[in-house]
Scaffold this motif. Structure first.
Motif, PDB file in Angstrom:
ATOM      1  N   CYS A  40       0.953  -1.174  -0.238  1.00  0.00           N
ATOM      2  CA  CYS A  40       0.036   0.401   0.202  1.00  0.00           C
ATOM      3  C   CYS A  40       1.023   1.057  -0.269  1.00  0.00           C
ATOM      4  CB  CYS A  40      -0.636   0.021   1.496  1.00  0.00           C
ATOM      5  SG  CYS A  40      -2.400   1.083   0.684  1.00  0.00           S
ATOM      6  N   GLU A  41       1.695   1.023   0.999  1.00  0.00           N
ATOM      7  CA  GLU A  41       2.816   2.661   0.726  1.00  0.00           C
ATOM      8  C   GLU A  41       3.485   2.446  -0.577  1.00  0.00           C
ATOM      9  OE1 GLU A  41       5.428   1.188   4.797  1.00  0.00           O
ATOM     10  OE2 GLU A  41       6.802   3.225   3.695  1.00  0.00           O
ATOM     11  N   LYS A  42       4.266   1.888  -0.752  1.00  0.00           N
ATOM     12  CA  LYS A  42       4.280   1.744  -2.601  1.00  0.00           C
ATOM     13  C   LYS A  42       3.779   2.418  -4.140  1.00  0.00           C
ATOM     14  CE  LYS A  42       5.439  -2.574  -4.391  1.00  0.00           C
ATOM     15  NZ  LYS A  42       6.055  -4.002  -4.561  1.00  0.00           N
ATOM     16  N   TYR A  43       2.602   1.837  -3.115  1.00  0.00           N
ATOM     17  CA  TYR A  43       1.458   2.423  -4.375  1.00  0.00           C
ATOM     18  C   TYR A  43       0.857   3.940  -4.122  1.00  0.00           C
ATOM     19  CZ  TYR A  43       1.278  -2.652  -5.848  1.00  0.00           C
ATOM     20  OH  TYR A  43       1.715  -3.455  -6.127  1.00  0.00           O
ATOM     21  N   CYS A  44       0.964   3.898  -2.556  1.00  0.00           N
ATOM     22  CA  CYS A  44       0.249   5.294  -1.740  1.00  0.00           C
ATOM     23  C   CYS A  44       1.114   7.110  -2.031  1.00  0.00           C
ATOM     24  CB  CYS A  44      -0.256   4.858  -0.615  1.00  0.00           C
ATOM     25  SG  CYS A  44      -1.519   4.315  -0.507  1.00  0.00           S
ATOM     26  N   LYS A  45       2.497   6.288  -3.468  1.00  0.00           N
ATOM     27  CA  LYS A  45       3.490   7.598  -3.080  1.00  0.00           C
ATOM     28  C   LYS A  45       2.853   8.945  -2.759  1.00  0.00           C
ATOM     29  CE  LYS A  45       8.713   7.374  -3.922  1.00  0.00           C
ATOM     30  NZ  LYS A  45       9.450   7.399  -4.428  1.00  0.00           N
ATOM     31  N   TYR A  46       2.491   8.929  -3.987  1.00  0.00           N
ATOM     32  CA  TYR A  46       2.571   9.724  -4.536  1.00  0.00           C
ATOM     33  C   TYR A  46       0.519  10.863  -3.954  1.00  0.00           C
ATOM     34  CZ  TYR A  46       6.893   9.953  -7.001  1.00  0.00           C
ATOM     35  OH  TYR A  46       8.081   9.454  -6.618  1.00  0.00           O
ATOM     36  N   LEU A  47       0.074   9.725  -3.133  1.00  0.00           N
ATOM     37  CA  LEU A  47      -1.340  10.125  -3.125  1.00  0.00           C
ATOM     38  C   LEU A  47      -1.267  10.738  -1.329  1.00  0.00           C
ATOM     39  CD1 LEU A  47      -3.497   6.494  -4.588  1.00  0.00           C
ATOM     40  CD2 LEU A  47      -3.401   8.905  -5.402  1.00  0.00           C
ATOM     41  N   ASP A  48      -2.467  11.231  -0.676  1.00  0.00           N
ATOM     42  CA  ASP A  48      -2.557  11.891   0.254  1.00  0.00           C
ATOM     43  C   ASP A  48      -3.767  10.203   0.869  1.00  0.00           C
ATOM     44  OD1 ASP A  48      -2.854  12.297   2.500  1.00  0.00           O
ATOM     45  OD2 ASP A  48      -4.736  14.267   1.721  1.00  0.00           O
ATOM     46  N   ILE A  49      -3.320   9.381   1.461  1.00  0.00           N
ATOM     47  CA  ILE A  49      -4.201   7.922   1.657  1.00  0.00           C
ATOM     48  C   ILE A  49      -3.542   7.197   3.324  1.00  0.00           C
ATOM     49  CG2 ILE A  49      -5.157   5.895   1.546  1.00  0.00           C
ATOM     50  CD1 ILE A  49      -5.449   6.978  -1.353  1.00  0.00           C
ATOM     51  N   ARG A  50      -4.505   7.230   3.758  1.00  0.00           N
ATOM     52  CA  ARG A  50      -3.582   6.705   5.675  1.00  0.00           C
ATOM     53  C   ARG A  50      -4.253   5.455   5.328  1.00  0.00           C
ATOM     54  NH1 ARG A  50      -7.440  10.959   8.637  1.00  0.00           N
ATOM     55  NH2 ARG A  50      -8.512   9.854   7.117  1.00  0.00           N
ATOM     56  N   PHE A  51      -3.418   4.320   5.264  1.00  0.00           N
ATOM     57  CA  PHE A  51      -3.530   2.888   5.831  1.00  0.00           C
ATOM     58  C   PHE A  51      -2.754   2.536   7.544  1.00  0.00           C
ATOM     59  CE2 PHE A  51       0.612   2.770   4.086  1.00  0.00           C
ATOM     60  CZ  PHE A  51       1.041   3.725   3.437  1.00  0.00           C
ATOM     61  N   LEU A  52      -3.578   1.259   8.015  1.00  0.00           N
ATOM     62  CA  LEU A  52      -2.564   1.256   8.654  1.00  0.00           C
ATOM     63  C   LEU A  52      -3.055  -0.415   8.544  1.00  0.00           C
ATOM     64  CD1 LEU A  52      -1.078   1.739  11.634  1.00  0.00           C
ATOM     65  CD2 LEU A  52      -3.490   1.385  12.330  1.00  0.00           C
ATOM     66  N   ALA A  53      -1.763  -1.351   9.345  1.00  0.00           N
ATOM     67  CA  ALA A  53      -2.404  -2.566   9.358  1.00  0.00           C
ATOM     68  C   ALA A  53      -2.268  -2.874  11.358  1.00  0.00           C
ATOM     69  CB  ALA A  53      -1.199  -3.864   9.083  1.00  0.00           C
ATOM     70  N   VAL A  54      -2.946  -3.840  10.933  1.00  0.00           N
ATOM     71  CA  VAL A  54      -3.439  -4.125  12.518  1.00  0.00           C
ATOM     72  C   VAL A  54      -3.585  -5.613  12.421  1.00  0.00           C
ATOM     73  CG1 VAL A  54      -4.889  -2.023  13.564  1.00  0.00           C
ATOM     74  CG2 VAL A  54      -6.416  -3.876  12.442  1.00  0.00           C
ATOM     75  N   TYR A  55      -3.196  -5.846  13.727  1.00  0.00           N
ATOM     76  CA  TYR A  55      -2.475  -7.924  13.808  1.00  0.00           C
ATOM     77  C   TYR A  55      -2.241  -7.970  15.157  1.00  0.00           C
ATOM     78  CZ  TYR A  55       2.240  -5.687  12.686  1.00  0.00           C
ATOM     79  OH  TYR A  55       2.971  -5.023  13.472  1.00  0.00           O
ATOM     80  N   GLY A  56      -2.639  -8.396  16.484  1.00  0.00           N
ATOM     81  CA  GLY A  56      -1.615  -9.285  17.301  1.00  0.00           C
ATOM     82  C   GLY A  56      -0.729 -10.037  17.464  1.00  0.00           C
ATOM     83  N   GLY A  57      -1.094  -9.947  18.964  1.00  0.00           N
ATOM     84  CA  GLY A  57       1.480 -10.887  18.951  1.00  0.00           C
ATOM     85  C   GLY A  57       1.805 -10.052  19.111  1.00  0.00           C
ATOM     86  N   VAL A  58       1.250  -8.057  18.989  1.00  0.00           N
ATOM     87  CA  VAL A  58       1.863  -7.325  20.046  1.00  0.00           C
ATOM     88  C   VAL A  58       0.977  -6.324  20.364  1.00  0.00           C
ATOM     89  CG1 VAL A  58       3.862  -7.411  18.021  1.00  0.00           C
ATOM     90  CG2 VAL A  58       1.531  -5.669  17.541  1.00  0.00           C
ATOM     91  N   GLY A  59       1.175  -5.828  21.364  1.00  0.00           N
ATOM     92  CA  GLY A  59       0.431  -4.479  22.507  1.00  0.00           C
ATOM     93  C   GLY A  59      -0.306  -3.360  21.719  1.00  0.00           C
ATOM     94  N   PRO A  60      -1.586  -3.227  22.137  1.00  0.00           N
ATOM     95  CA  PRO A  60      -2.636  -2.519  21.265  1.00  0.00           C
ATOM     96  C   PRO A  60      -2.285  -1.331  21.046  1.00  0.00           C
ATOM     97  CG  PRO A  60      -3.463  -3.438  23.197  1.00  0.00           C
ATOM     98  CD  PRO A  60      -1.383  -4.244  23.033  1.00  0.00           C
ATOM     99  N   LYS A  61      -1.122  -1.023  22.421  1.00  0.00           N
ATOM    100  CA  LYS A  61      -1.196   0.261  22.379  1.00  0.00           C
ATOM    101  C   LYS A  61      -0.870   1.828  21.363  1.00  0.00           C
ATOM    102  CE  LYS A  61       1.186   3.977  25.838  1.00  0.00           C
ATOM    103  NZ  LYS A  61       1.833   4.299  25.254  1.00  0.00           N
ATOM    104  N   THR A  62       0.325   1.104  20.644  1.00  0.00           N
ATOM    105  CA  THR A  62       0.753   1.978  19.080  1.00  0.00           C
ATOM    106  C   THR A  62      -0.373   1.475  17.890  1.00  0.00           C
ATOM    107  OG1 THR A  62       2.733   1.204  19.697  1.00  0.00           O
ATOM    108  CG2 THR A  62       2.323   2.395  17.823  1.00  0.00           C
ATOM    109  N   GLN A  63      -0.813   0.736  18.224  1.00  0.00           N
ATOM    110  CA  GLN A  63      -2.032   0.394  16.620  1.00  0.00           C
ATOM    111  C   GLN A  63      -2.983   1.700  16.963  1.00  0.00           C
ATOM    112  OE1 GLN A  63      -2.730  -3.734  16.596  1.00  0.00           O
ATOM    113  NE2 GLN A  63      -0.948  -4.486  15.890  1.00  0.00           N
TER     114      GLN A  63
END
Ligand code: ADP
Ligand code: MG
Length: 433
Positions: free
Chosen positions: A91-114
């Motif tokens: 997503c980051e690769k294709y959004c290089k020139y776009l103003d779009i916000r994306f995020l991966a959320v997944y388990g196995g790590v603390g939720p705080k940062t997400q």
């Protein structure tokens, strides 16, 4: 089709693709992108490594255009954390020139940062189902604004392990939305379940489901026992052409054992990855493998699906997967994006049955190659010989219920106390896979 410019994508996306070195769309991209742009629900089937991610991401980026509001409008579901992270990178690769916000959320790590990231607002959320529902339930993430739901590795996501969570999800997201399902495999009984997710879908089948990538050469060695498999693996890996290798095993313990052995015997860095490993260790192993710092990655089927590592030279099936679709996914870790690769299966006598089933599934035969000269062929320990014979008996009985094998299932005698705990105490329970 010779160029992405024929697909009605905007200049920003075309520039990003150009910089990524993409010259022309793959068949699934050519077929799916116009349909997604026109708002259709889609079931997309195409071989491993043929760019399914971009086939759904590019038109989605076109549709959502730019950052808007705080709540995600697009949800992408992935079966593993590694895949969620990988799709975020795409997503980051294709959004290089776009103003779009994306995020991966997944388990196995603390939720705080997400949680902090979600609270900043986002347009696309890429998620494993468990963490997604956690963030939804604790009110961090609102799903009211969803317009598009994408289920990647769709047949996997519709299996028992995930289905309850997916059902819960369907109850809380807007009914009016576009749905896109993608996979390289889609067994007919699972395909029936897709009706629940799709409305008047367009089915795009670049090749019939479970067609292996054409870029992968497949061979098999017939090997009498475990120790000889180890000897063979060691012998193969002596050759430098095995430059970037994934060794797949069915169980975590086999993965650990193979890893320990290779670590002592084989040149280059070796890592092992399975679901009992901590999340950081999993991500580090994959990253180091991607960067070429690790030569051999030993893994269970957690990485069989979707993981995209450039120029994997060989996939070695230390054992034959008994979930037959996994074979297609395992070998699909090589021969990606116009590159070629080789897949080698080590097959004992009991596993020949499963190889035959796999050959039926993929509608091709896997060439049997003679064992290399000078290979140390170890004798089969008695216990292993019995185990193999039992498995063969079981297979024959499955094919022909009247077959009487050498090993009749022993009737378990109920132990004295078992009745008081459980009336059906002597009923053997079928193990869930
Ligand atoms: P799939 O999901 O079908 O297994 P991926 O989406 O992971 O495949 O893509 C495999 C690789 O091919 C990725 O590294 C991706 O960046 C690359 N790729 C995708 N589309 C193209 C293209 N049109 N030209 C060149 N490389 C591509
Ligand atoms: Mg994929």
């Amino acid at each position: 089709m010779n160029s992405f410019s024929e697909l009605n994508l905007n200049k920003q996306i075309l520039n990003a693709l150009d910089e990524a070195g993409y010259e022309k769309p793959t068949p699934i991209q050519e077929k799916a992108i116009p349909q997604v742009l026109s708002g259709q629900d889609i079931l997309g089937i195409a071989q491993t490594g043929t760019g399914k991610t971009a086939a759904f991401l590019l038109p989605i980026l076109m549709k959502i255009k730019y950052a808007q509001g705080d709540q995600p409008r697009v949800l992408i579901l992935e079966p593993t954390r590694e895949l969620a992270i990988q799709v975020e990178k795409e997503c980051e690769k294709y959004c290089k020139y776009l103003d779009i916000r994306f995020l991966a959320v997944y388990g196995g790590v603390g939720p705080k940062t997400q949680i902090e990231e979600v609270e900043k607002g986002l347009d696309i959320v890429i998620a494993t189902p468990g963490r997604l529902m956690d963030l939804y339930r604790n009110l961090t993430l609102s799903l009211n604004s969803l317009q598009v739901m994408i289920i990647d590795e769709a047949d996997r996501m519709m299996q028992m392990g995930f289905l309850p969570q997916i059902h819960q999800l369907l109850e809380v997201i807007p009914r009016k939305r576009q749905n896109l399902l993608f996979s390289a495999t889609m067994p007919p009984p699972v395909k029936e379940l897709t009706a629940e997710f799709l409305e008047f879908p367009v089915e795009i089948e670049v090749t019939p489901q479970a067609t292996p990538a054409e870029t992968v050469k497949q061979i098999q060695f017939q090997v009498p026992n475990l120790k000889t498999k180890i000897n063979l693996l060691e012998k193969l890996l002596k050759d430098e052409i095995y430059s970037k290798v994934i060794v797949f095993t069915r169980s975590k313990s086999t993965a650990d054992n193979v890893f320990k052995y290779l670590e002592r015997k084989v040149e280059g860095n070796i890592r092992v990855i399975h679901s009992n490993k901590g999340q950081n260790s999993r991500i580090n192993a994959i990253n180091q493998f991607k960067e070429g710092e690790v030569r051999v990655l030993v893994s269970t089927d957690v990485t069989a699906r979707g993981i995209d590592v450039a120029k994997v030279s060989h996939v070695i099936n230390f054992d034959v997967p008994i979930q037959y679709e996994d074979y297609v996914h395992r070998i699909g870790r090589t021969g990606r994006a116009f590159h070629t690769g080789e897949a080698i299966s080590l097959v004992n006598e009991a596993e020949q049955y499963h190889i035959r089933k796999i050959e039926e599934l993929i509608r091709m035969s896997i060439e049997v190659v003679d064992l290399p000269e000078g290979l140390d062929i170890s004798p089969t320990p008695k216990e292993e010989a019995i185990q193999i014979a039992r498995q063969i008996d079981h297979q024959k009985r499955k094919e022909d219920p009247t077959f009487k094998g050498a090993f009749q299932e022993k009737k378990k005698r109920p132990s004295k106390n078992s009745k008081s705990f459980n009336k059906g105490g002597n009923k053997s329970k079928r193990k869930k896979r």
